[in-house]
Scaffold this active site. Structure first.
Site, PDB file in Angstrom:
ATOM      1  N   SER A 251      47.784  70.350  99.915  1.00 54.88           N
ATOM      2  CA  SER A 251      47.360  70.863  98.572  1.00 54.88           C
ATOM      3  C   SER A 251      48.090  70.246  96.884  1.00 54.88           C
ATOM      4  O   SER A 251      47.854  69.100  97.186  1.00 54.88           O
ATOM      5  CB  SER A 251      47.898  72.302  98.067  1.00 54.88           C
ATOM      6  OG  SER A 251      49.287  72.220  98.177  1.00 54.88           O
ATOM      7  N   LYS A 252      48.165  70.553  95.911  1.00 56.01           N
ATOM      8  CA  LYS A 252      48.483  69.851  95.029  1.00 56.01           C
ATOM      9  C   LYS A 252      49.766  69.558  94.722  1.00 56.01           C
ATOM     10  O   LYS A 252      50.536  68.457  94.345  1.00 56.01           O
ATOM     11  CB  LYS A 252      48.756  70.227  93.463  1.00 56.01           C
ATOM     12  CG  LYS A 252      47.313  70.484  93.608  1.00 56.01           C
ATOM     13  CD  LYS A 252      46.492  71.297  91.720  1.00 56.01           C
ATOM     14  CE  LYS A 252      44.969  71.702  91.877  1.00 56.01           C
ATOM     15  NZ  LYS A 252      44.714  72.513  92.899  1.00 56.01           N
ATOM     16  N   ARG A 253      50.865  70.010  95.570  1.00 57.16           N
ATOM     17  CA  ARG A 253      52.282  69.850  96.129  1.00 57.16           C
ATOM     18  C   ARG A 253      52.241  68.733  96.526  1.00 57.16           C
ATOM     19  O   ARG A 253      53.436  67.438  96.199  1.00 57.16           O
ATOM     20  CB  ARG A 253      53.127  70.455  97.254  1.00 57.16           C
ATOM     21  CG  ARG A 253      53.344  72.600  97.459  1.00 57.16           C
ATOM     22  CD  ARG A 253      53.739  72.723  98.539  1.00 57.16           C
ATOM     23  NE  ARG A 253      52.736  71.798  99.810  1.00 57.16           N
ATOM     24  CZ  ARG A 253      51.985  72.803 100.067  1.00 57.16           C
ATOM     25  NH1 ARG A 253      51.552  74.395  99.461  1.00 57.16           N
ATOM     26  NH2 ARG A 253      51.563  72.282 101.177  1.00 57.16           N
ATOM     27  N   HIS A 255      52.067  64.829  95.705  1.00 52.05           N
ATOM     28  CA  HIS A 255      51.305  64.515  94.395  1.00 52.05           C
ATOM     29  C   HIS A 255      51.375  63.333  94.958  1.00 52.05           C
ATOM     30  O   HIS A 255      50.277  62.334  94.281  1.00 52.05           O
ATOM     31  CB  HIS A 255      52.836  64.957  93.761  1.00 52.05           C
ATOM     32  CG  HIS A 255      53.032  66.217  93.057  1.00 52.05           C
ATOM     33  ND1 HIS A 255      52.360  66.568  92.226  1.00 52.05           N
ATOM     34  CD2 HIS A 255      54.201  66.489  93.357  1.00 52.05           C
ATOM     35  CE1 HIS A 255      52.749  67.868  91.753  1.00 52.05           C
ATOM     36  NE2 HIS A 255      53.838  67.813  93.003  1.00 52.05           N
TER      37      HIS A 255
END
Ligand code: GLU
Ligand code: ZN
Length: 316
Positions: A251-253, A255
């Site tokens: 996910s966007k975690r 980076h």
């Protein structure tokens, strides 16, 4: 033979990451290997989460990788507009048709009320809706409407919907037992993903849907909508999810795996090599062009199981 029409339908709710790219690549390869047409549809229905900049960035990221499209946002075509935020009237017409047939009702449940119902949970972790608001009398509806704007649910029958996924094989779900009446329009007026995606794939003549395995559980609901709306369903390929080291889906975690970071570290060919290796298309993650991958593409080579992203890709 019918011409294959595939699509990539990303939501511009952030910069694309490796997982989005993985689905995009497989959708692209499947279409290009068959000489079909690829449609790019921007699924920006949710005004709270989607932004125009993200749509621009994702088109730029796809082009950078060499993944082109034949119809859709940025290039046009006969079935536009290709942004869901511009297609509200089309969804409204489908919604009205279902409502006129008496298949839609208002649901006044709060989130807490929905979760409190002790119904079992389906594969994707959502609560099964037990039908609490289905049989409210007109007077009860009026009463609840005084303090709350309803969401709108589609009534589902006690019926099994079965289909064969091109990659995951046979899948069956009893709509009433495993899902329950589901929301097709939110309380803020926004049409729900399930309705919009079905109406759009139907209207755009899509014959093949390639997308993440997390949406396998949505497919029976969409197949039911295809039936109700008199649309021809596509074939489905639900591709593996990419997993972070802790086993959760990317996910966007992560980076380091968004396209901004990836473009700083890799060439398009190097990144495609990694994606192809993760998909099972090649043995080693060596640099390769998208066109070359398309020449050798076959669904038989594509892995079915979710895949951990190797440390070397995670580390900047
Ligand atoms: N817009 C959805 C997403 O980005 C995908 C919808 C689909 O492929 O059916 O998760
Ligand atoms: Zn309800």
């Amino acid at each position: 033979m019918e011409m294959l029409r595939g699509r990539f339908a990303p939501s511009p709710s952030g910069r694309m990451h490796l997982g989005n790219l993985f689905s995009a690549l497989l959708a692209w390869l499947s279409v290009r290997a068959a000489g079909g047409t690829l449609v790019l549809r921007i699924e920006d229905l949710d005004p709270d989460r989607c932004r125009g900049e993200y749509a621009d960035a994702l088109m730029d990221d796809l082009r950078w990788l060499g993944l082109d499209w034949d119809e859709g946002d940025g290039v046009g075509g006969p079935q536009g507009p290709y942004r869901q935020s511009k297609r509200t009237e089309i969804y409204a017409a489908a919604f009205d048709a279902l409502e006129h047939r008496g298949l839609v009702y208002p649901c006044y449940c709060t989130r807490a009320e929905r979760l409190a119902a002790s119904a079992p949970h389906r594969g994707d972790g959502e609560a099964v809706y037990a039908g609490k608001c289905r049989d409210l009398t007109p007077a009860q509806r009026e009463e609840r409407a005084r303090t709350r704007r309803p969401a709108w649910r589609l009534m589902v029958p006690d019926r099994e919907i079965a289909f064969t996924d091109g990659l995951q094989g046979a899948y069956v779900e009893n709509l009433l037992r495993d899902c329950g009446d589901f929301i097709i329009r939110r309380s803020d007026g926004v049409y729900a993903y399930q309705l919009a995606v079905t109406v759009d794939d139907g209207a755009m003549g899509i014959t093949q849907v390639v997308r993440g395995r997390d949406l396998l559980f949505s497919t029976p609901r969409q197949l039911y909508l295809y039936q109700l709306l008199g649309l021809t369903p596509p074939e489905f390929y639900h591709v593996p999810l990419l997993l972070a080291p802790d086993g959760r889906r990317l996910s966007k975690r992560e980076h380091d795996l968004d396209m901004g970071a990836l473009r700083a570290r890799f060439s398009p060919e190097a990144l495609l090599g990694w994606l192809a290796a993760l998909a099972g298309l090649v043995d080693h993650p060596e640099p390769v062009g998208a066109g070359e991958l398309a020449k050798a593409f076959s669904w038989e080579k594509v892995r079915k199981e979710d895949v951990f992203v190797p440390e070397t890709l995670l580390k900047a």
